[in-house]
Write a protein that holds these residues in place. Structure first.
Motif, mmCIF file in Angstrom:
data_model
loop_
_atom_site.group_PDB
_atom_site.id
_atom_site.type_symbol
_atom_site.label_atom_id
_atom_site.label_comp_id
_atom_site.label_asym_id
_atom_site.label_seq_id
_atom_site.Cartn_x
_atom_site.Cartn_y
_atom_site.Cartn_z
ATOM 1 N N HIS A 128 89.731 -50.744 71.146
ATOM 2 C CA HIS A 128 88.301 -50.549 71.403
ATOM 3 C C HIS A 128 87.567 -50.251 70.087
ATOM 4 N N ILE A 129 86.503 -51.047 69.836
ATOM 5 C CA ILE A 129 85.737 -50.891 68.590
ATOM 6 C C ILE A 129 84.517 -50.013 68.870
ATOM 7 N N SER A 130 84.419 -48.898 68.153
ATOM 8 C CA SER A 130 83.268 -48.023 68.377
ATOM 9 C C SER A 130 82.573 -47.676 67.058
ATOM 10 N N THR A 131 81.700 -46.696 67.160
ATOM 11 C CA THR A 131 80.755 -46.418 66.080
ATOM 12 C C THR A 131 80.809 -44.946 65.664
ATOM 13 N N ASP A 132 80.378 -44.666 64.442
ATOM 14 C CA ASP A 132 80.293 -43.269 63.997
ATOM 15 C C ASP A 132 79.140 -42.525 64.691
ATOM 16 N N GLU A 133 78.242 -43.293 65.348
ATOM 17 C CA GLU A 133 77.054 -42.648 65.933
ATOM 18 C C GLU A 133 77.407 -41.725 67.091
ATOM 19 N N VAL A 134 78.622 -41.870 67.639
ATOM 20 C CA VAL A 134 79.042 -40.973 68.733
ATOM 21 C C VAL A 134 79.134 -39.523 68.268
ATOM 22 N N TYR A 135 79.301 -39.317 66.945
ATOM 23 C CA TYR A 135 79.470 -37.953 66.424
ATOM 24 C C TYR A 135 78.135 -37.228 66.228
ATOM 25 N N GLY A 136 77.013 -37.956 66.394
ATOM 26 C CA GLY A 136 75.728 -37.295 66.257
ATOM 27 C C GLY A 136 75.199 -37.345 64.855
ATOM 28 N N ALA A 137 74.522 -36.283 64.411
ATOM 29 C CA ALA A 137 73.867 -36.320 63.100
ATOM 30 C C ALA A 137 74.418 -35.222 62.198
ATOM 31 N N LEU A 138 74.532 -35.539 60.896
ATOM 32 C CA LEU A 138 74.941 -34.539 59.906
ATOM 33 C C LEU A 138 73.714 -34.003 59.188
ATOM 34 N N GLY A 139 73.846 -32.795 58.642
ATOM 35 C CA GLY A 139 72.827 -32.281 57.731
ATOM 36 C C GLY A 139 73.087 -32.854 56.338
ATOM 37 N N ASP A 140 72.685 -32.099 55.307
ATOM 38 C CA ASP A 140 72.809 -32.631 53.943
ATOM 39 C C ASP A 140 74.251 -32.773 53.482
ATOM 40 N N THR A 141 75.161 -32.007 54.110
ATOM 41 C CA THR A 141 76.554 -32.056 53.655
ATOM 42 C C THR A 141 77.480 -32.352 54.829
ATOM 43 N N ASN A 206 59.707 -63.654 53.716
ATOM 44 C CA ASN A 206 58.451 -64.126 54.311
ATOM 45 C C ASN A 206 57.220 -63.310 53.904
ATOM 46 N N ASN A 207 57.398 -62.424 52.884
ATOM 47 C CA ASN A 207 56.272 -61.606 52.412
ATOM 48 C C ASN A 207 55.607 -60.814 53.521
ATOM 49 N N LYS A 208 56.444 -60.286 54.434
ATOM 50 C CA LYS A 208 55.903 -59.472 55.528
ATOM 51 C C LYS A 208 56.127 -57.995 55.231
ATOM 52 N N PRO A 209 55.360 -57.079 55.846
ATOM 53 C CA PRO A 209 55.552 -55.644 55.590
ATOM 54 C C PRO A 209 56.990 -55.212 55.864
ATOM 55 N N LEU A 210 57.475 -54.231 55.077
ATOM 56 C CA LEU A 210 58.841 -53.703 55.229
ATOM 57 C C LEU A 210 58.734 -52.349 55.926
ATOM 58 N N PRO A 211 58.966 -52.304 57.244
ATOM 59 C CA PRO A 211 58.697 -51.081 58.019
ATOM 60 C C PRO A 211 59.785 -50.020 57.844
ATOM 61 N N VAL A 212 59.472 -48.964 57.114
ATOM 62 C CA VAL A 212 60.424 -47.863 56.902
ATOM 63 C C VAL A 212 60.052 -46.740 57.867
ATOM 64 N N TYR A 213 61.021 -46.326 58.689
ATOM 65 C CA TYR A 213 60.737 -45.308 59.698
ATOM 66 C C TYR A 213 60.620 -43.908 59.063
ATOM 67 N N GLY A 214 59.633 -43.148 59.554
ATOM 68 C CA GLY A 214 59.502 -41.736 59.148
ATOM 69 C C GLY A 214 59.352 -41.590 57.648
ATOM 70 N N ASP A 215 60.082 -40.605 57.066
ATOM 71 C CA ASP A 215 59.945 -40.366 55.613
ATOM 72 C C ASP A 215 60.898 -41.229 54.782
ATOM 73 N N GLY A 216 61.698 -42.068 55.453
ATOM 74 C CA GLY A 216 62.596 -42.986 54.718
ATOM 75 C C GLY A 216 63.820 -42.304 54.134
ATOM 76 N N LYS A 217 63.986 -41.004 54.431
ATOM 77 C CA LYS A 217 65.119 -40.292 53.811
ATOM 78 C C LYS A 217 66.327 -40.167 54.749
ATOM 79 N N TYR A 218 66.306 -40.915 55.825
ATOM 80 C CA TYR A 218 67.469 -40.961 56.716
ATOM 81 C C TYR A 218 68.600 -41.676 55.975
ATOM 82 N N THR A 219 69.828 -41.191 56.187
ATOM 83 C CA THR A 219 70.953 -41.675 55.369
ATOM 84 C C THR A 219 72.020 -42.336 56.228
ATOM 85 N N ARG A 220 72.492 -43.487 55.767
ATOM 86 C CA ARG A 220 73.575 -44.203 56.444
ATOM 87 C C ARG A 220 74.666 -44.521 55.416
#
Ligand code: NAD
Ligand code: TYD
Length: 350
Positions: A128-141, A206-220
């Motif tokens: 079964h192939i899954s994702t790291d998103e099941v673990y939720g969100a981390l803070g800065d560390t 296509n020279n279209k706007p680049l939509p960055v969500y929120g403050d753009g500091k979300y990390t992947r």
């Protein structure tokens, strides 16, 4: 001689896994079972579709009768399960689709495997192939390990978490041999342009706007898709039954820094004046429930199976951009029709 059912093989990651198995294991038959939703595209496999050991079956994994027919017809020995609804923003718009496919679809597939393999589970594997998103969100560390407690926040990650639990429950309850891997964000050729990197590449072209969500500091934590396919191959052949493996790129990027790097590389490749594309960056309304940071500790798979990413992010990104620039027809085909209405709803509906 294995007959391996790969679900979701017409999608982004699935197509790389199918290609790798078809070309590397000519003695195995690869049966690609895919419902061909908006995200499934047989063009992704045009280069290998005539190989002798490749078979396509159009199947919805929620349909147990159809799955059972496919198991019988091809004497399925193993499953690598990637079929899913995979986009967080769409899960916010229609959560039930994610429950139907990711939860009910996975349990339907487990049920069929349980019945068809009854009596000799030792000879069969359900991966079964899954994702790291099941673990939720981390803070800065910190990093996600295989022991991190599940804490999903989006309907997508909640549905993937539920499916992971069902896979482990079928192992514990019925003895089906399973293995699970949880990977970080992938990128590369054939990536559907609803996700960050291909969406930005398409919009820069296509020279279209680049939509960055929120403050753009979300990390992947980004991993080249071909390195994920290599990890899946290793885990399929050498992973310990009942175990979980985290897969990641050791490669964290804040969204805004990633978009700036893309703009820089694309200005160069498109022959634009340096700094041209970054003018397209537009901060837009944030995603609800947006997880701040994901980062994987991939030391277990590194130590136990000797896996590590093979390319740097700059190399992988450059190859990815080159692929999109030389596959304009693919990009035009997937962005015509239904894509336009999704895009309008998602980005022009503030
Ligand atoms: P994708 O959306 O590109 O492809 C999904 C595929 O599944 C499509 O071909 C689609 O037609 C098929 N599908 C959807 N519903 C189906 C159904 N009911 N029956 C049969 N087929 C169906 O997804 P992807 O990005 O390639 O992800 C593949 C898997 O990897 C998913 O399980 C996803 O959760 C997981 N994953 C993805 C990432 C990522 O960064 N993309 C990271 C970690 C894990
Ligand atoms: P995405 O590619 O959707 O993957 P996931 O949400 O599964 O990690 O998004 C990656 C990051 O990019 C995430 O923090 C959301 C952000 N993002 C944008 O800022 N703009 C966009 O248009 C998209 C699609 C994503």
């Amino acid at each position: 001689m294995k007959n391996i059912l790969i679900t979701g093989g017409a999608g982004f990651i699935g197509s790389h896994v199918v290609r790798r198995f078809v070309t590397k294991y000519p003695d195995c038959t690869i049966i690609n079972a895919d419902a061909l939703t908006y995200a499934g595209n047989l063009e992704n496999l045009a280069d290998i579709e005539h190989e002798k050991n490749y078979i396509f079956e159009k199947v919805d994994i929620k349909n147990q009768d159809h799955l059972a027919e496919v198991f019988d017809k091809h004497n399925i020995t193993d499953v690598i399960h990637l079929a899913a609804e995979s986009h967080v923003d769409r899960s916010i718009l229609s959560p039930l689709d994610f429950v139907y496919t990711n939860v009910i679809g996975t349990v339907s597939l487990l049920e069929v495997a349980k019945k068809k393999w009854a009596g000799n589970y030792k000879d069969h594997l359900f991966y079964h192939i899954s994702t790291d998103e099941v673990y939720g969100a981390l803070g800065d560390t910190g990093l996600f390990t295989e022991e991190t407690r599940y804490d999903p926040h989006s309907p997508y990650s909640a549905s993937k978490a539920a499916s992971d639990h069902f896979v482990r429950a079928y192992h514990d309850t019925y003895g089906i041999e399973v293995v699970v891997s949880n990977c970080s964000n992938n990128y590369g050729p054939y990536h559907f342009p609803e996700k960050l990197i291909p969406l930005m590449i398409n919009n820069i072209i296509n020279n279209k706007p680049l939509p960055v969500y929120g403050d753009g500091k979300y990390t992947r934590d980004w991993l080249y898709v071909k390195d994920h396919a290599i990890a899946i191959d290793l885990i399929f052949h050498e992973g310990k039954i009942g175990d979980t493996y985290n897969i990641g790129g050791f490669n964290e990027w804040k969204n805004i820094d990633l978009v700036l790097l893309l703009c820089q590389q694309m200005d160069q490749k498109l022959g634009r004046e340096p700094g041209t594309s970054k003018e397209l960056i537009t901060y837009v309304k944030d995603r609800p429930g947006h997880d701040r940071r994901y980062a994987i500790d991939a030391n277990k798979i590194n130590k136990e199976l000797g896996w590590a990413p093979s390319v740097t992010f700059e190399e992988g990104l450059s190859e990815t951009i080159d692929w999109f620039l030389s596959n304009k027809t693919w990009l035009d085909n997937v962005t015509s029709g239904a894509y336009a209405s999704y895009y309008d709803y998602q980005y022009n509906n503030e």
